[in-house]
Enzyme design. Structure first.
Site: not given
Length: 470
Positions: A81, A156, A180
């Site tokens: 990420k 997220s 997330s």
């Protein structure tokens, strides 16, 4: 293999390379071809490292021919990420202001993955400052859910979730302070585990200031994958110690065996939220799967989840307003500034005395759950009490944000309690993926993974339905 190599799990990749049934380069070429075919439509990977990955895979093959011993993730394609550091890459966190913010070194989990032989094929998307339940930002754009163009990919770690479902490699890094990892797993039909804080070391060499203390104690790093075995393998590898994280705890990954049958507490309490009938049916089915696997499944009232959920929206949000809020105000888009305003409205910003008292009272809540988990080592809960939502639902208004967070009290409430929890897909609800959550004792991720594996064995794989469609 009787399937394309991009569909192979990490366990299968490592085994096949070790047994010389295929090479690292063959695995990587298959995954890269898949990424290049589908990522332009999905925008899950926003920094393409596929050329570099192909070169590294060829080097790994040469090392094997020269007698190197395969490591635990040897040749496995992974994604990272964009909100943690990868040396030489930008740690953007979805903000245009950080487009050229280049990391000077690897974060601990990236170092652990590399040491285990994993090869990074790309960086996955996140919303601005990684604090939305969908994934879109002005720098990298919108990530699309591979199941439906109007569905959210979650947030997220939405890029990671979409990449996992689409077949962009077996293992995808993400993180979780309120859901997330678990939101993207739920809405993309894949698997994840939110570990106990302290299990996987966290640190960004690029960070100029430390995160707030409560953020450090409620957020975690983890993996999203297509099956439980890969989540287990990735979590083990990422959990290697690192002195840069003072909160890392050297607890063995496999704990003492629990007395059988292991008791599982089940809840269907929506705490005022009308649980969707399809989600209730998934709880029923999962309870049946666990009973069939030999667990003692009991429907029982849990300690309060509403108190820790309220703590998240008061104590933690107060801290976030003081630490993350100025960044949002200065560098965020109109959308994210408006959404943060709704977060503040939904919660309550505390004064110093209120923050101090709330932080202390968190210990009482954790103690109550710890005592409950002594009797019931596992808890089966809804994760999201409604079906997958539209991709921009949280930008539509305060009422929509409230609906999402009312439906997700078993998500961020568990973060506030610092308990590990996994999400495993079960079936489609309103023709979109949905799953359930299993919560366990602190540092007993192994028991959660065992139960998730038993459920997965009976529920099957949702992504295979997706691949059959496309």
């Amino acid at each position: 293999m009787d399937k394309p190599l991009w569909q192979a799990s990490a366990v299968e990749v490592v085994g096949g390379i070790r047994e010389k049934r295929f090479s690292c380069s063959e695995v990587m070429a298959s995954v890269v071809e898949r990424i290049r075919a589908l990522n332009p439509k999905l925008n899950a990977i926003v920094t393409d490292l596929t050329d570099q990955a192909l070169t590294q895979a060829a080097a790994a093959d040469r090392a094997l021919r020269e007698g190197a011993a395969p490591s635990p993730l040897f040749g496995v394609p992974v994604t990272i990420k964009v909100n943690i550091d990868v040396e030489g890459q930008a740690t953007t966190n979805g903000l245009p202001a950080l487009a050229n913010f280049i990391a000077s070194g690897d974060s601990p989990l990236v170092r652990n993955l590399r040491r285990a032989g994993a090869i990074i094929v790309g960086r996955t998307n996140t919303p601005e400052v990684s604090m939305r339940v969908t994934t879109v930002n002005p720098l990298h754009g919108r990530t699309w859910n591979p199941w439906h163009p109007d569905a959210s990919p979650g947030g997220s770690s939405g890029g990671a979730g979409a990449a996992a479902a689409a077949g962009f490699g077996p293992i995808h890094h993400g993180n979780d302070i309120g859901g997330s990892l678990r939101f993207p797993a739920f809405v993309n039909g894949v698997v994840t585990l939110k570990p106990t804080p302290g299990r996987i070391p966290a640190f960004n060499p690029s960070a100029s200031v430390e995160r707030g203390l409560l953020a450090q104690h409620t957020s975690v790093q983890g993996a999203i994958a297509r099956n439980v075995a890969d989540v287990r393998l990735a979590t083990r590898v990422m959990a290697g110690g690192d002195p840069r994280d003072p909160w890392w705890v050297p607890v063995p990954f496999d704990g003492e065996p629990l007395a059988k049958p292991i008791r599982v507490a089940v809840t269907r309490n929506g705490h005022g939220y009308a649980i969707h009938a399809g989600i209730s049916r998934l709880i029923d089915r999962t309870a049946g799967y666990l009973s069939d696997a030999g667990y003692d499944v009991v429907e029982v009232e849990l300690p309060s989840i509403m108190e820790p959920a309220a703590g998240w929206f008061t104590v933690l949000v107060t801290e976030l307003q003081g630490t993350l809020g100025p960044t949002v105000d200065q560098f965020g888009s109109d959308d994210v500034r408006r959404i943060f305003g709704w977060y503040y409205e939904l919660g309550k910003i505390l004064d110093l005395d209120g923050y101090r008292a709330g932080l202390a009272d968190r210990t009482r809540m954790i103690r109550a759950w710890n005592l409950f988990l002594e009797t019931y080592p596992l808890v089966l809960t809804p994760f999201l009490m409604r079906p997958t939502y539209p991709w921009n639902y949280d930008a539509q208004g305060a009422a929509q944000v409230k609906d999402l967070f009312d439906a997700a009290v078993y998500s961020y409430g568990i973060n506030y309690l610092a308990l590990p929890a996994g999400v495993v897909p079960i079936d489609l609800v309103e023709d979109l993926p949905a799953g359930v959550q299993l919560v366990g004792r602190r540092f007993r991720e192994d028991t959660i993974l065992d139960a998730m594996a038993a459920v997965e064995q009976r529920a099957g794989s949702l992504v295979e339905q997706l691949w059959a469609r496309t």
